[in-house]
Structure formats: structure tokens, C-alpha cells
Design an enzyme around this catalytic site. Sequence first.
Site, mmCIF file in Angstrom:
data_model
loop_
_atom_site.group_PDB
_atom_site.id
_atom_site.type_symbol
_atom_site.label_atom_id
_atom_site.label_comp_id
_atom_site.label_asym_id
_atom_site.label_seq_id
_atom_site.Cartn_x
_atom_site.Cartn_y
_atom_site.Cartn_z
ATOM 1 N N CYS A 127 -0.080 14.904 12.314
ATOM 2 C CA CYS A 127 0.021 13.445 12.235
ATOM 3 C C CYS A 127 1.474 12.968 12.243
ATOM 4 C CB CYS A 127 -0.661 12.924 10.968
ATOM 5 S SG CYS A 127 -2.456 12.893 11.069
ATOM 6 N N GLU A 141 4.172 16.972 1.449
ATOM 7 C CA GLU A 141 4.127 16.764 2.912
ATOM 8 C C GLU A 141 5.350 15.981 3.376
ATOM 9 O OE1 GLU A 141 0.203 14.744 2.715
ATOM 10 O OE2 GLU A 141 -0.615 16.576 3.591
ATOM 11 N N CYS A 164 -7.335 13.534 8.627
ATOM 12 C CA CYS A 164 -6.500 12.566 9.339
ATOM 13 C C CYS A 164 -6.089 13.056 10.716
ATOM 14 C CB CYS A 164 -5.265 12.226 8.512
ATOM 15 S SG CYS A 164 -4.373 13.663 7.884
ATOM 16 N N CYS A 165 -5.783 14.360 10.836
ATOM 17 C CA CYS A 165 -5.200 14.863 12.076
ATOM 18 C C CYS A 165 -6.161 14.854 13.272
ATOM 19 C CB CYS A 165 -4.625 16.266 11.876
ATOM 20 S SG CYS A 165 -3.252 16.330 10.685
ATOM 21 N N ASP A 203 0.835 -1.195 0.000
ATOM 22 C CA ASP A 203 0.000 0.000 0.000
ATOM 23 C C ASP A 203 0.878 1.256 0.000
ATOM 24 O OD1 ASP A 203 -3.101 0.682 0.801
ATOM 25 O OD2 ASP A 203 -1.725 2.182 1.610
#
Lengths: 646, 646
Positions: free
Chosen positions: B329, B311, B405-406, B197
Site C-alpha cells: 500500500c 509500519e 488493505c493491500c 482521522d
Amino acid sequence: MSTAAPTTGPGLSPARPTESATGVSTPLGLDRARITGGFWLDRQQAVSTGIRAGYEQLERAGNLQNLRIAAGQAEGEAVGPIFADSDVYKWLEAVAWELAREPDDDLLALQREVTAVVAAAQQEDGYLDSVVQVRLGPEGRYTDLPWSHEHYCAGHLIQAAVAQVRCTGDRELLEVAVRLADHLVATFGEDRRHDVDGHPVIEMALVELYRETGNRDYLELARYFVDARGHGLMASYGKEPAYFSDRVPVREATTVEGHAVRAVYLTAGATDLAAETGDESLLTTLDGQFANMWAAKTYVTGGFGSRWDYEAFGEPYELTPDRAYAETCASIGVVQWAWRMLLATGRPSYGDAIERILFNGFLAGVSLGGAEYFYVNPLQLRGGSTPDENRSPAHGRRGWFACACCPPNVMRTMASLAGLLASRSEGALEVHQYATASLDGGGLAVDVVTDYPWTPEIRLTVTAVDDPATELRLRVPAWATGATVSVRGEERPATPGGYATVSADWRVGDEVVLTLPLQVRTVTAHPRVDAVRGCVALERGPLVYTFEHADQPAGVELDDIALLPGTARAGEHRSDLLAGVTPLNARGRHLTAPDEYAAWPWPTDGGSPRVGEPVDLVAVPYYAWANREIDAMRVWVPLAPDGTPA
Amino acid sequence: MSTAAPTTGPGLSPARPTESATGVSTPLGLDRARITGGFWLDRQQAVSTGIRAGYEQLERAGNLQNLRIAAGQAEGEAVGPIFADSDVYKWLEAVAWELAREPDDDLLALQREVTAVVAAAQQEDGYLDSVVQVRLGPEGRYTDLPWSHEHYCAGHLIQAAVAQVRCTGDRELLEVAVRLADHLVATFGEDRRHDVDGHPVIEMALVELYRETGNRDYLELARYFVDARGHGLMASYGKEPAYFSDRVPVREATTVEGHAVRAVYLTAGATDLAAETGDESLLTTLDGQFANMWAAKTYVTGGFGSRWDYEAFGEPYELTPDRAYAETCASIGVVQWAWRMLLATGRPSYGDAIERILFNGFLAGVSLGGAEYFYVNPLQLRGGSTPDENRSPAHGRRGWFACACCPPNVMRTMASLAGLLASRSEGALEVHQYATASLDGGGLAVDVVTDYPWTPEIRLTVTAVDDPATELRLRVPAWATGATVSVRGEERPATPGGYATVSADWRVGDEVVLTLPLQVRTVTAHPRVDAVRGCVALERGPLVYTFEHADQPAGVELDDIALLPGTARAGEHRSDLLAGVTPLNARGRHLTAPDEYAAWPWPTDGGSPRVGEPVDLVAVPYYAWANREIDAMRVWVPLAPDGTPA
């Protein structure tokens, strides 16, 4: 600022104002300005090979095939980015200027072949965008204007068509452009579809088409596109309006922001509009925006746009050298904007800006061989940098890109470079850039001979006189402390930051010598530029210098050097180095971090680096970097700490 | 490093090693470590409101609805990013730890409701990814693994399931996780489909599932995923392999690179793998990678990843404060990695790292109110910065994001924070982080009371003794010069950068006092960090401080300040300021640029800024910034030029 300049002759030049335009100067055009030798002819001849290679690149990348498919001459799917046509058009524009510079039957045949494909791809109603036609069909038109680049492609087509008719007299592409522009006029506007393209360039193009055809509908549509922007039309398209220069109307903006190329193509087009509509207020606003950009959002190299993310201008003084994006196209866009401002205002600072960009930020975008290009132009590369993506300079220059905007943009700029050298206004010939060249201002024609930027003398010899009272105006760069100008052997000081105006009862054979002293300059950045605090950069004449790993003594890590103040000197000119450069020699120190810096926590209360041995350092012109190897490079270097004598 | 630690009790903790794992310590788990007051309880209680609000956010954003549609309980299209399920799973994990921290029937009911939806969405063969199921159908499975995040979602599901069974005993989600993991085992591997992945996390998750179930297939699949990476499998997906940590095998890498969260989730999973397989060589490699990251790719705040584009980690020492990406994250991922390294190696520097991250880079990611989050955590914001996109800090913290996500990552970290306080090993109780808490190491239980990080004393009182010979090991941070420890009133020095080991014939009621002096520290960056040359940052105890516009005298522009050396002092603690902080007071100068800096060319040979009036400056803890207004902020401040006394 309101004297209408006379237009005579065909005017083989981009951005040619009409007689009724606001402005003080008219460009000479390639028919009256020719680069005949020296530094820039070498660069033009190198890029000439790139222009010829461009055809193969467009074939290999599929851009030409897209047009053939749209024309029904081939089968298949469209490939490449949605704006693939624009690369073809920029290449066609480059070919036109190149043919004016240096006629070539083979190249002319290529121009006609490609032009015929473009014409065949155009649809009945004038619409033309091969990728949209093939990939999305008729229903796909203008369905995603912020991203589809349909007007952007149209703009580049129009620019190519205008160049072609001016340079070779061929009208076929102009007819395509007129049909496309008429289609746009019928489709977009206040009372028609109220929408603008995500990527400006159509504004400049429509004004030029108005100039070429006299049809005011195109000027009016350009005005509409300029004014429709800045109201958040593109707010809902996944990026902030600022990205598209769509946050603040151009008439209200005090700076440039967002995607750098978009921003400066828009302001360049707005400058054309201001000039042709006599809009002094808009011109004043644009002048302020340029000044703000130049003071707070411009790299010392004449690079623009500090952010990789969104290829954007950063905040004022956000100018990191290592992560400078400084797209080659952005430097080209600012040259276009500055040139239009120079013609309209006559301010010599615009000539200074163009010089800084051409010799540094722009020229670094192409290899010395002329056929490889940088997309991104950083001012620092650390030792052992790893490539992180295709645009990364750690890969070195490339022959082409998946997004290939920069290569043909370099080509068209280099081929039309002579158009930036000089202009004429009532009773005067103005010389803005210095190259070995022939310049014919109408009233006065001169030959220029110079080894600039390596030597300080620029020698102008009068070759024809129509009006002996013509003033010769020579730009004296703001950096040229101690400049002098001599006429018929009589020398006088020339004030930097303005034009040295020379009058004489001109006779053929008269000689004028402008001397621009080439002391090495050590420059610092504005105190708000956090990223290069305590550092200096070296300049000489119009050139910004840089340190490359290849030139330093063995064992010297550029990441650890510091420069000793006042030690930089010009070395001997070396014709064997980087196609001929004058390197700089300087004295420095090799600093090393104390051992306790190996990991957090680092020393408290300002522990200093250890001062190593003195080292001899060599700098070369920034434009020539990465032509031997891709390794450590830096324009900005720390000054050695106090108390570390050589 | 090879002592197998005994495991007893349920172990309500993430990353719980098995008895056969390599490692020196076992986490206490939330059943044996409880935060009962002070600084961190306040923060946990604030985020507790965020956890409850999270359900509404997931409903509003459509994540829950996606699962209902996949379960056949609703109709419609899937919305949001392809990894939308992962936000649900991270929230479920947060809920599990929160229920262990503070039981709540309403929250338990929500957990069970959402768990049932997840279970219903799972397909017959164990596959589960609601967005892929709804949007792409069965044919869409694993068709774009570098971007589809299918294993990433699976990993977060498994982590939630393990947390749930450990904390509440509910097994329903674990059964879903086992079916999904069995499906992955059947599908991927050397002799099955050879693919990984694009976004790691499955590695950590599979090791935890092995720990929970004892099924070695999961451990083996984790090993496969770790080792399959680093061979350029993802080279052709439009980004460089480095982006995916796929350029160099993890066993050969010497640093971390590419997308920061991906990189550190991978190394955290590899650490789990090394511990459970007794792979000392891999552990040593990971230790080196962490050291390299900490020395050259870590912000002083404990932020990671300097590049907005991708990122990503930048080059070594590429640590610009203004454009720091430093995703929340990524800080969380490094805490997870450091915690696993700490358990496996016993090195106190990992505890120091966790402390720096928790108090600064991590904590800044959430508002003092507990329900708004930063995605990006810069160390500088200039005055008048304009928002450039949704992730921009110029907008301030947000309740949720399109890519969310965070927020749930903050939730699960905060809810399980007590699990990071302490561990036990043979005959010892180790205290790594200081908070008012109850800690039960088995042989010895203590209550900790402290006003840390505001005051230096940490008071531990023995509350239960099972083995009076148990050693108490107290981490003494490397910054804590002058630290002391007293046992039953007898004081001795404690060496910074290690553990103070205290033995006594323990009796209930015994008191140990660790004193960590909180002098203000002025720190400098490694000399290679170009972006903050000549600057310092202020620290006190575990806190990094920053200057915010709101606290400075009227007229002071933070972009123009300089700090006078040696003037920073702790002020009075103010309970009315930013939920209670001790600010720092310092003396500085307001610098201004000379007029000639208004535009290029800037002055040559190091023209200096003008030194303005002395000013009194105030710094506040970095974690608390942007809780009043979004305006200028900076952690790194230039030192005032020589010769400018206060």
C-alpha cells in the site's frame, strides 16, 4: 558433570542447586561473596538509590494500590498492565538481595510493609493476581493465559519470596508463595488443566521453591510447564507459536526464537529443571541452543533480540545495530541462563558470556546515576534521530515505564551481583568474575583487589584457609591473549578461554596475581551479519566501546566517519569523565557522499564516497553512552577505504 | 507551473484536475489511454481474475455481511477490523476502473449489487460506517477518531463513487458519497468539531469529490483536514504524533515520517489541495518532501517504510533489506503522490519514480497469477527463514489478509494503470510510461507497440491528427544512457532525465521510435545506508533484479555469495520462466566463514571470509520473486573481496 556439590550454609543466592542436582559447582551466595570496592561497588551503590526510588515509582504507577484494592484496603479500579504485580515482586526481590548486601532498617520496613499488602491481597484458595482480581473478578481467572501473565506474576512472587527467606529470614512472603504454588499444582498439569502461561518465569521459580521447601510437587509442575510448551498450544492467540517459544518443544529445539525474554526465561528454567532432575540430555540440548544463540543471535554488546516488532530474536545473523531492540530484560535473562549453565557444566565460556553481558548490554540499561533505565539498547543512533515512541532510546533513559519490567529487573540483578562472582566445588574455589571483593569458598577465602576493567592486574590475597589443598580456579577470558598468573611472585602463562588452576599449600597472606592484558581489540562480525559488513568494533578487556557525538571534534558527523586500521589506543584514564572511564583514541576519516548521491539513481559500478580530512576520534565504554546527551552514537564503524592513509 | 490545462471529455481517471487548477498537465483518462498488449496487459489480465475473486473474499471475510447487518438486511455482529468497509470500497473502485478497461456485464451486476448494499447501510443523516454502527451504535460515532478510521472509510467510499460515475455513469454511489461528505462538512471544521482521522485518505477523496461536483465545501474541508494535522492532536493516543503525521504541519515538514501509508496518503491529498487552490508554496514544500524521501527513505525497489514496528518510515538511510516492511500500500500511495506531483509540476523525475515503483515495489505485491498478495516486501530473505506472523513473506503471498488493505489497493491500481501512461497539456501529448497502448491526446493520437521492459525499442505510430503541430514529449528515464529517438527514420540522441520533445507536421502513419538501451547496471547505495555497505544491486531498464535460491547451482547458499564486479550480463529471454522474463547471468564467489567465526569472540583486526569456488549466479526481476518457492532471496549482494578474480 555429575558430581553432586555439597551445600552448606544458608546460600544467599538465586539458583542454588540442591545436593542431588547435576552440576559441578555451587554458588557462594551473598553471605560468602561480597563486593567491597571498585567498579561494581560504584554501580551497586548507584542502583541502590534506584531501589529506594522504586518504592515511590510503584506507588505513583499504581502497582501497590492495585494490591491494596485487591486486599480490600482501598477502593478503585486496577491500573496499568495486566502484569503490574510482577514489578512489585521484582522490586521485593531486589530489596531482599540489597538487604543481604547492605542491611538497612528503613528498607527492611518497606519490605515488610509491601509484603503485608501482598499477603492481604491473596485469596482464600491461594490465587493471587491483583489486576485480574480487581479488573475481571473470579470469573476472569485464567481466561486468557497466553496474555494474562498470571503464572508470570506468580513466578516473580515466588522468586521474591525465596530471596526474602534466604536474605532476611522473613517467611511471610514464602508462605504466600507456597499457598499460590499449591493452588497452581492443584490446578495445572497433564491430568488437570492442560495449559501454560504466555510468558515463562514460573519454571525457574518453581524449581527454586522446590529447592527451598523440598516439595517435589513444585519440581514436577515446573517439568510439566517446560514440556507442555512447544506444541502450538498458543497458535490461536493472534501471534505465531514461535512468539511464545511454543513452536518447537524445548527438548527438540536447536536455537532460541520468538520473544527474547520469554525464550531465555524458559531456557533458564529448563536448565534448573535439567540440573535438579539429572537430565544430561536436556542439558546437552540447552548447551547447543546457547551456543547457537551466542554465535548467530547475539549482539557484540551482549544484547539479545534484534526485532522491535514482537521484541523478538530475528533470523540467524539478523543483527542490525540501529534497530537493535536488545531489551535490558533479555540481557538479564541470558545472564540467568548462562549462570545456571555454568554451575551445571563448569564451562568457562559461560563465564565469558556473563562478563560480556554484564559490562555492556546489561550495564547500558541503567544510568550512571542508577535510577534511570533503557528498555531498548541499540548499537547505533543516527544524528538528529527523532523519538518515535516511549521505548525509543532517542528519548534517553527514563525513571519508569508504563511497562516497567526492566527497572526492577536491573535492581535485582545489581543487588545480587556478588552471587555471580564465584562458586565452589569439591576441593576448589572458582572465580568467574573479577571485582574488588571478599570470597569465602569454605576451604579457602580470599580478598580480591582490582581496578579492573581499567587495569589488568587482579590481586587475590588469602584471608583464611580451611583446606590448604583447595584449588583456586581463575577464569581467563578468551580475549585475554598474553594473560599470566603469579603465585607468591612466581609468574606463568594462563591460557585464555579456560580456568587457570592454581594450587599451593595455602597460607593466610599468600598472594595470587592474575594479569589480563588490556590491548585494544578491533573486532569484526561474522561475514553473514549483513548489517555491519565492512565495519569494526573496538573492545578493551571486557568492555565494548562506542563513539558518541559529544566526544568528537566539532563538525564531525558520526554517520560519515570511517576508522583507519590499527590506530585505536587506550587513552589516559579520566576520573572526570562518565563517572571515571578510560577512553580510546583512534584516527579516522570523515567521508562525504559525492553530490550525485543526492537522489536516485545513485552512481553505478561502485562510486566511492569522497574522502575528507583525517579526524581524531574518541570512543567511550558502551555502557556509559547517553549519560550526557542523546545524540549520534555507533558501536560499529566502517573501516576507511583502501588507500586513505592517515 | 501555472498554465491552466484545458479539460475536455469525461476524463476517466483518478486525480483529474479542474480547469482552474495549478498544473501543467491533464491525465488522458481510461477513455483516451488503453493498454492493448505486452507486459502490462498480461499483468492486468492476471489481476482481473483477482478482482473477480475479491467479491468472494469480501463475502468470506464478512465485510459485505457487515454492511448488510448495518442495512438491516441481516442479523449478527460486525466482524473484522474497524476499517472493514474500506476494503469493500477499494474493491468497488477497482471494479469501476476494470469496467472502463474491459466492460463486463457480470462484473457490472456485482458492482450494482454491492453498491445497493452500501446505500442501504447509510444512515439518515449521511453517516456511514457499518462496523461502528453495528458494533458501537450511535453513541460510538467519532469516539476514537485516531483509530476508528471513520474518515478513512469515508475517503475510500468517495473515491469509489467518483470512479463509478466516471467509468460507468452510475450515480447511486455518488449520491451516498455526497450525503456522507455533507455530513462530514456539517460535523468537522475549525468552528465545528476540531479533529482529524488517524488515517489520511479523506483529503484526496474530498478534492476529487469537489472536482466531480463543483461543491467547494469539500475542497474547504480537505484544506481543514490537511491543516489541522501536525499539531499533536493525536499525542495522547498511545503512539507518538509522528506515527499519524501529526508532529509537524505538512506546510512546515521537510520529510515524511511515521506510518508510511498514512504519511503518503496525506501528502498526496495535500498535493491535490495545492493544485486546486493554486498554492505554489505548498507545492514547493511537497516537492522538497518528496525529494527528501526519494533520496533517503526509499528502497531501490521503490518500497517505502523500513520498520515493521508501526509500519513506519525509519530515520534517513535506515534501509535494512531483510527487515524492510515496504508495504504494498505504501508503494501505491507514493505512485498516487508522484502522479499528482507530475501533473502539477511536469517534472520527469516523478515519471521515473512511478516507473521504478510500478515495475518493482508495487508489482512484487501481487503474484504472477494475479490473485495472491504480499503485504510486506523485503529485499532479502535468508535461507531457512521461519514464518513469524501472518504478514511475513516467509509464508509467501496470500489470497487475503485479516487486515486486507493491500489486495484491493493492488486491484484498483492495476485496473486504472492506463491512466498513468500519458497526459496532455497545451499543444502537447506527454508519454510518461511505456506500454503497448493506444493514446489519444486530442491533438494527436498514437499507438504504442513495445516489448519493453525486455527490449529497448518503443515504437509509436500516429493514428489520428487533430493538430499537426502537437508536440510529442517522451520521458527518457535518467538511467537510459545512450537513448535515441527517431522520427520518420531520422535518429537523434535523447537526453536521459528529461523529455525528448518531438515535433513534426504530423500525418497519420508517422512513426517515432524511442530506444532506451538496456545495459545491465550495477548500482550502489548512498554511503550512509549502513545496511548494504559493500553491496551492489543489479538493474536493467526499469527493473531491479534479485537472486533467488531456485535459480542458483546446487549447494550455493545465497547468504554466502559475493558478486564479481562487471560480470553481470542479460541472458536469453525465457518465455517459460516466471511468465516470461529475461534473467541476468553473473559470476560470483561462494564465501565461507573461517571456523573461528563459529562463536564469539570473532577474529580481531578484520579476519576475512574464506573465498570458495567461483559460481555462476542467475538473477530474475524482483517483481517475480516468490512465485515458485519461498526460500532465500536477496537484491543487495556483497562485491567479492579484492583479489578474487573469476
